[in-house]
Design a protein around this motif. Structure first.
Motif, PDB file in Angstrom:
ATOM      1  N   TRP A 119      -2.728   9.683  -5.573  1.00 20.45           N
ATOM      2  CA  TRP A 119      -3.404   8.396  -5.437  1.00 20.45           C
ATOM      3  C   TRP A 119      -2.774   7.602  -4.297  1.00 20.45           C
ATOM      4  CZ3 TRP A 119      -3.570   5.979 -11.060  1.00 20.45           C
ATOM      5  CH2 TRP A 119      -4.511   6.681 -11.832  1.00 20.45           C
ATOM      6  N   THR A 120      -3.616   6.889  -3.559  1.00 19.44           N
ATOM      7  CA  THR A 120      -3.160   5.835  -2.664  1.00 19.44           C
ATOM      8  C   THR A 120      -3.546   4.515  -3.305  1.00 19.44           C
ATOM      9  OG1 THR A 120      -3.386   7.190  -0.670  1.00 19.44           O
ATOM     10  CG2 THR A 120      -3.365   4.804  -0.376  1.00 19.44           C
ATOM     11  N   GLN A 121      -2.585   3.627  -3.495  1.00 22.75           N
ATOM     12  CA  GLN A 121      -2.846   2.377  -4.195  1.00 22.75           C
ATOM     13  C   GLN A 121      -2.505   1.168  -3.322  1.00 22.75           C
ATOM     14  OE1 GLN A 121      -0.487   2.731  -7.848  1.00 22.75           O
ATOM     15  NE2 GLN A 121      -2.298   3.451  -8.930  1.00 22.75           N
ATOM     16  N   ILE A 122      -3.245   0.085  -3.543  1.00 25.54           N
ATOM     17  CA  ILE A 122      -2.903  -1.222  -2.992  1.00 25.54           C
ATOM     18  C   ILE A 122      -2.658  -2.149  -4.174  1.00 25.54           C
ATOM     19  CG2 ILE A 122      -3.695  -3.206  -1.653  1.00 25.54           C
ATOM     20  CD1 ILE A 122      -5.373  -1.300   0.016  1.00 25.54           C
ATOM     21  N   GLU A 129       0.876  -1.173   0.000  1.00 23.44           N
ATOM     22  CA  GLU A 129       0.000   0.000   0.000  1.00 23.44           C
ATOM     23  C   GLU A 129       0.912   1.222   0.000  1.00 23.44           C
ATOM     24  OE1 GLU A 129      -3.551   2.198   2.596  1.00 23.44           O
ATOM     25  OE2 GLU A 129      -2.758   0.254   3.226  1.00 23.44           O
ATOM     26  N   PHE A 130       0.663   2.156  -0.920  1.00 19.18           N
ATOM     27  CA  PHE A 130       1.571   3.283  -1.050  1.00 19.18           C
ATOM     28  C   PHE A 130       0.826   4.513  -1.561  1.00 19.18           C
ATOM     29  CE2 PHE A 130       1.749   0.224  -4.480  1.00 19.18           C
ATOM     30  CZ  PHE A 130       1.399   0.973  -5.596  1.00 19.18           C
ATOM     31  N   GLN A 131       1.416   5.673  -1.289  1.00 18.55           N
ATOM     32  CA  GLN A 131       0.859   6.956  -1.716  1.00 18.55           C
ATOM     33  C   GLN A 131       1.740   7.534  -2.815  1.00 18.55           C
ATOM     34  OE1 GLN A 131      -1.856   8.739  -0.695  1.00 18.55           O
ATOM     35  NE2 GLN A 131      -1.402  10.524  -1.953  1.00 18.55           N
ATOM     36  N   ILE A 132       1.107   7.967  -3.913  1.00 18.58           N
ATOM     37  CA  ILE A 132       1.795   8.665  -4.991  1.00 18.58           C
ATOM     38  C   ILE A 132       1.274  10.086  -5.014  1.00 18.58           C
ATOM     39  CG2 ILE A 132       2.221   8.783  -7.473  1.00 18.58           C
ATOM     40  CD1 ILE A 132       1.633   5.742  -7.543  1.00 18.58           C
ATOM     41  N   ASP A 133       2.101  11.050  -4.664  1.00 24.83           N
ATOM     42  CA  ASP A 133       1.696  12.453  -4.679  1.00 24.83           C
ATOM     43  C   ASP A 133       2.014  13.048  -6.044  1.00 24.83           C
ATOM     44  OD1 ASP A 133       0.804  12.301  -2.116  1.00 24.83           O
ATOM     45  OD2 ASP A 133       2.563  13.220  -1.202  1.00 24.83           O
ATOM     46  N   LEU A 183       5.651   4.694   1.039  1.00 26.44           N
ATOM     47  CA  LEU A 183       5.204   3.333   1.300  1.00 26.44           C
ATOM     48  C   LEU A 183       4.509   3.276   2.655  1.00 26.44           C
ATOM     49  CD1 LEU A 183       5.208   0.360   0.364  1.00 26.44           C
ATOM     50  CD2 LEU A 183       7.393   0.087   1.593  1.00 26.44           C
ATOM     51  N   GLU A 184       3.240   2.818   2.654  1.00 24.48           N
ATOM     52  CA  GLU A 184       2.466   2.701   3.879  1.00 24.48           C
ATOM     53  C   GLU A 184       2.583   1.314   4.494  1.00 24.48           C
ATOM     54  OE1 GLU A 184       0.473   4.915   5.441  1.00 24.48           O
ATOM     55  OE2 GLU A 184       0.711   6.591   4.045  1.00 24.48           O
TER      56      GLU A 184
END
Length: 228
Positions: free
Chosen positions: A121-124, A6-10, A148-149
């Motif tokens: 976007w936050t993606q899994i 799970e991660f965030q793309i700014d 990275l979450e």
């Protein structure tokens, strides 16, 4: 053995980010329908926020040509939107390596969920191995802000809390214990944020992401709504 990340793309050039920015109280998840060539349809599920505000934001979004409300279930609405921009027009001003981005489509990975935020976007995603994840994360580290979450192996048991991050669990627990969810409320958003030492806007986003995750793990599986 595969990996789940799970991660965030700014990156504010990503599709529908302007809509999330215009209506930050709404939780928006996105999927792309790729049977329309290089212009995949945007399929958006929106929970919360006023319908009028969301539809005004969709109308005003530079990357949306037309949109259609497909259905509603309580506070959740589903929209189909035709993109107004080509791949290059959408991202060319923000990402230098468009060929590298297209190459990610053939990586050994499946993006399971995209949550649209005011920043990106936050993606899994599921990745076949460490090399596949490294290819993906390296690209975004070089072309946007990547955070990275969570990273686990696909055979590991799911973390407690239906996939919630530690920060999301802390926010929900603190808000609940302080009476933020009671009727009438005993603690405001500002009160809970002060207790956690974060801003009210950060807390609001954290709670929305947590609530969306819980909805997707529980009641969202009942879509469309069961008949009375």
């Amino acid at each position: 053995m595969g990996l789940i990340a799970e991660f965030q793309i700014d990156c504010d050039a990503l599709p529908l980010v302007s809509v999330a920015d215009a209506v930050p109280e709404a939780a928006i998840t996105l999927s792309l329908q790729y049977n329309h060539g290089r212009h995949p349809l945007f399929l958006a599920t929106v929970t919360g926020g006023s319908r009028e505000a969301i539809e005004r934001a969709l109308t005003e979004a530079a990357d949306v040509q037309t949109w259609t409300l497909i259905g509603t279930a309580g506070d959740t609405r589903r929209y189909q939107a035709v993109p107004a921009l080509s791949f290059e027009e959408q991202l060319g001003g923000a990402i230098d390596d468009l060929d590298g981005l297209e190459a990610l489509a053939t990586a050994d990975a499946i993006i399971e969920r995209i949550a649209v935020t005011p920043d990106g976007w936050t993606q899994i995603g599921w990745f076949a191995d460490r090399a596949a994840f490294t290819e993906f994360s390296t690209f975004w580290q070089q072309n946007a802000d990547f955070g990275l979450e969570r990273l686990t192996r696909d055979a590991e048991p799911k973390s407690p809390g239906n996939g919630l991050t530690d920060r999301q669990q802390e926010a929900l627990r603190t808000a609940y214990e302080m009476g933020h969810f009671e009727i009438p409320r005993r603690a405001s958003l500002d009160d809970v944020a002060a207790e956690l030492g974060i801003s009210a806007s950060s807390l609001s986003e954290r709670l929305r992401r947590a609530q969306t995750q819980l909805i997707q793990e529980t009641v969202a599986t009942l879509w469309p709504p069961l008949p009375d």
